[in-house]
Motif scaffolding. Structure first.
Motif, short mmCIF file in Angstrom:
data_model
loop_
_atom_site.label_atom_id
_atom_site.label_comp_id
_atom_site.label_asym_id
_atom_site.label_seq_id
_atom_site.Cartn_x
_atom_site.Cartn_y
_atom_site.Cartn_z
N ALA A 100 -9.83 4.56 4.73
CA ALA A 100 -10.55 5.14 5.54
C ALA A 100 -9.84 6.02 6.78
CB ALA A 100 -11.43 4.03 6.69
N GLU A 101 -8.69 5.59 7.12
CA GLU A 101 -7.86 6.20 8.08
C GLU A 101 -7.29 7.58 7.33
OE1 GLU A 101 -6.08 1.87 10.18
OE2 GLU A 101 -5.01 3.27 8.57
N LEU A 102 -7.02 7.15 6.01
CA LEU A 102 -6.37 8.40 5.43
C LEU A 102 -7.42 9.60 4.89
CD1 LEU A 102 -3.78 6.69 3.17
CD2 LEU A 102 -3.09 8.07 5.00
N LEU B 52 0.73 -1.06 -0.14
CA LEU B 52 0.12 0.03 -0.03
C LEU B 52 1.00 1.07 0.04
CD1 LEU B 52 -2.87 -0.82 2.46
CD2 LEU B 52 -2.71 -1.60 0.06
N LEU B 53 2.10 1.37 -0.32
CA LEU B 53 3.11 2.40 -0.28
C LEU B 53 2.60 3.50 -1.38
CD1 LEU B 53 6.39 0.73 0.54
CD2 LEU B 53 5.01 2.27 1.96
N ALA B 54 1.95 2.76 -2.33
CA ALA B 54 1.77 3.96 -3.45
C ALA B 54 0.77 4.82 -3.13
CB ALA B 54 1.70 3.20 -4.84
N LEU C 183 -13.91 -8.35 -2.19
CA LEU C 183 -12.66 -7.89 -1.86
C LEU C 183 -11.88 -9.18 -1.18
CD1 LEU C 183 -13.85 -4.51 -0.36
CD2 LEU C 183 -12.48 -4.55 -2.56
N THR C 184 -10.71 -8.99 -1.50
CA THR C 184 -9.82 -10.00 -0.94
C THR C 184 -9.36 -9.49 0.41
OG1 THR C 184 -7.73 -8.82 -2.09
CG2 THR C 184 -8.76 -10.52 -3.35
N ASP C 185 -8.39 -10.22 1.15
CA ASP C 185 -7.79 -9.52 2.42
C ASP C 185 -7.13 -8.43 2.18
OD1 ASP C 185 -8.85 -11.76 3.83
OD2 ASP C 185 -6.98 -13.00 3.98
N ALA C 186 -6.19 -8.42 0.77
CA ALA C 186 -5.77 -7.07 0.69
C ALA C 186 -6.73 -6.04 0.46
CB ALA C 186 -4.71 -7.44 -0.62
N GLY C 187 -7.69 -6.37 -0.28
CA GLY C 187 -8.85 -5.34 -0.41
C GLY C 187 -9.39 -4.65 0.69
N GLN C 188 -9.53 -5.60 1.74
CA GLN C 188 -9.90 -5.17 3.13
C GLN C 188 -9.00 -4.32 3.72
OE1 GLN C 188 -13.05 -5.73 4.40
NE2 GLN C 188 -13.85 -7.58 3.55
N ARG C 189 -7.66 -4.61 3.44
CA ARG C 189 -6.72 -3.87 4.19
C ARG C 189 -6.68 -2.20 3.52
NH1 ARG C 189 -1.58 -4.98 3.73
NH2 ARG C 189 -1.83 -6.63 2.08
N LEU C 190 -6.75 -2.43 1.92
CA LEU C 190 -6.91 -1.11 1.25
C LEU C 190 -8.17 -0.28 1.76
CD1 LEU C 190 -5.91 0.39 -1.29
CD2 LEU C 190 -7.80 -0.78 -2.34
N GLU D 125 -20.34 -3.22 5.00
CA GLU D 125 -20.00 -3.74 6.34
C GLU D 125 -18.63 -3.16 6.99
OE1 GLU D 125 -19.38 -7.82 4.81
OE2 GLU D 125 -21.66 -7.99 4.06
N ALA D 126 -18.10 -2.58 6.17
CA ALA D 126 -16.95 -1.81 6.87
C ALA D 126 -17.11 -0.43 7.52
CB ALA D 126 -15.78 -1.69 5.72
N GLY D 127 -18.48 -0.28 7.54
CA GLY D 127 -19.18 1.11 8.17
C GLY D 127 -18.93 2.33 7.30
N LEU D 128 -18.50 2.20 5.97
CA LEU D 128 -18.16 3.13 5.14
C LEU D 128 -19.62 3.52 4.44
CD1 LEU D 128 -14.84 2.30 3.88
CD2 LEU D 128 -15.39 3.69 5.68
#
Ligand code: ZN
Length: 342
Positions: free
Chosen positions: A189-191, A135-137, A177-184, A210-213
């Motif tokens: 949301a944090e950013l 997720l650095l980019a 979404l994959t696990d990477a998608g959930q992390r994204l 479901e992620a509250g967004l």
């Protein structure tokens, strides 16, 4: 009447076909440019960074062929996608330095830009191919002003599946979404980066809720009137309302109606029929415009942003009052972005 629009592809159009983006953006070329924006009272919108499969001027003929399904674009290499996205970001910086657009990262900046001569631009990433699992980019893009992101375009990424361009079926066409998608999602949301669900499968769409967004589909239409996988079922439209989200009317002929898919033809009455349905199901506070300018074939009566007045006039002729037209053309997007950008 000022227009703030949910989606355009002018940055990728310029990246694919212009050697002097600043000069070309001042000329009447394509769907969005400064003269057309002035003529149509377009004051701003979401500007997409999008990595096409190949760097060539857009050709809409495959989309308007009437074929029931187009082959799904293959996964794109991270480095190839980064070249496109960071190239387009460079063009956005050039347009900004020339005073043509203003990249907005706060509610105050957005309103200030809308009041000024530059177009108010919210930077959007359409398909996250340029972002790796670290997720650095994403961190870099956020630093350059990115405030909206669709994890997928209509092709698979490491983050999830995108819907194909396919008629006769809704968006339940693949995995979410994959696990990477959930992390994204969590990092966005944090950013303070809004998630755009246009191009996501039904499964991925509901994972965002479901992620509250809030559920936001910047450029999508109603499946009830145009049965294809890019459009939203009434359940999805109700989800958009319940989560305080938004849907932006996509002008693409092929998404406006079944006839539009089959013939590639549509007109302003198809736009109004879509708006009627979106408003009836999602409610008048959750509907805006999401033109897809410079990324899609347009209905008769709209050849560029200069003709936005014709759509506004059609809304008035259809009986929408000034308050409703104001919500649809800019008020709802501005309210959502004020809350989102802070
Ligand atoms: Zn799109």
């Amino acid at each position: 009447m000022q227009i703030f629009d949910g989606h355009n592809d002018v940055l990728s159009r310029l990246w694919c076909g212009s050697t002097d983006p600043v000069a070309d953006f001042d000329r009447d070329i394509g769907h969005i440019n400064m003269p057309a924006a002035r003529a149509g009272n377009l004051v701003g919108g979401f500007f997409a960074l999008y990595a096409p499969s190949e760097r060539a001027p857009y050709d809409f003929s495959a989309l308007t062929s009437g074929a029931p399904e187009l082959p799904l674009a293959p996964m794109l290499d991270e480095a190839q996608a980064a070249q496109a996205v960071f190239g387009q970001l460079g063009i956005a910086m050039q347009l900004s330095a020339a005073g043509q657009i203003e990249i907005c990262t706060s509610a105050a900046a957005l309103e200030q830009a809308i009041a000024g001569p530059a177009l108010a631009a919210v930077l959007h990433l359409e398909g996250a191919e340029c972002i790796g699992p670290d997720l650095l980019a994403l961190e870099a893009l956020h630093g350059f002003g990115l405030r909206s992101l669709g994890p997928v375009w209509s092709r698979p990424t490491i983050f999830g599946d995108g819907v194909p361009f396919k008629s006769g079926v809704d968006g339940d066409t693949g995995a979410g979404l994959t696990d990477a998608g959930q992390r994204l999602l969590r990092r966005c949301a944090e950013l303070g980066i809004m998630i755009d669900t246009s191009h996501m499968t039904l499964k991925g769409f509901w994972q965002v809720a479901e992620a509250g967004l809030p559920l936001v589909a910047t450029h999508s239409n109603a499946y009830a009137l145009g049965r294809n996988a890019r459009n939203l079922t009434d359940d999805q439209l109700r989800g958009i309302a319940q989560t305080g989200g938004m849907v932006g009317l996509n002008f693409a002929t092929v998404f406006l109606s079944d006839r539009g898919w089959q013939s590639g033809q549509a007109d302003l009455s198809d736009c109004i029929r879509q708006l009627d349905h979106l408003i009836a199901v999602a409610g008048e506070d959750h509907v805006g415009l999401g033109s897809d300018f410079d990324g899609a074939p347009l209905p008769q009566g709209i050849t560029s942003a200069a003709d936005l007045g014709a759509l506004v006039a059609a809304m008035g002729d259809h009986g929408y009052d000034a308050a409703l037209i104001d919500k649809i053309t800019s008020g709802n997007w501005r309210r959502l972005l004020a809350a989102h950008l802070g």
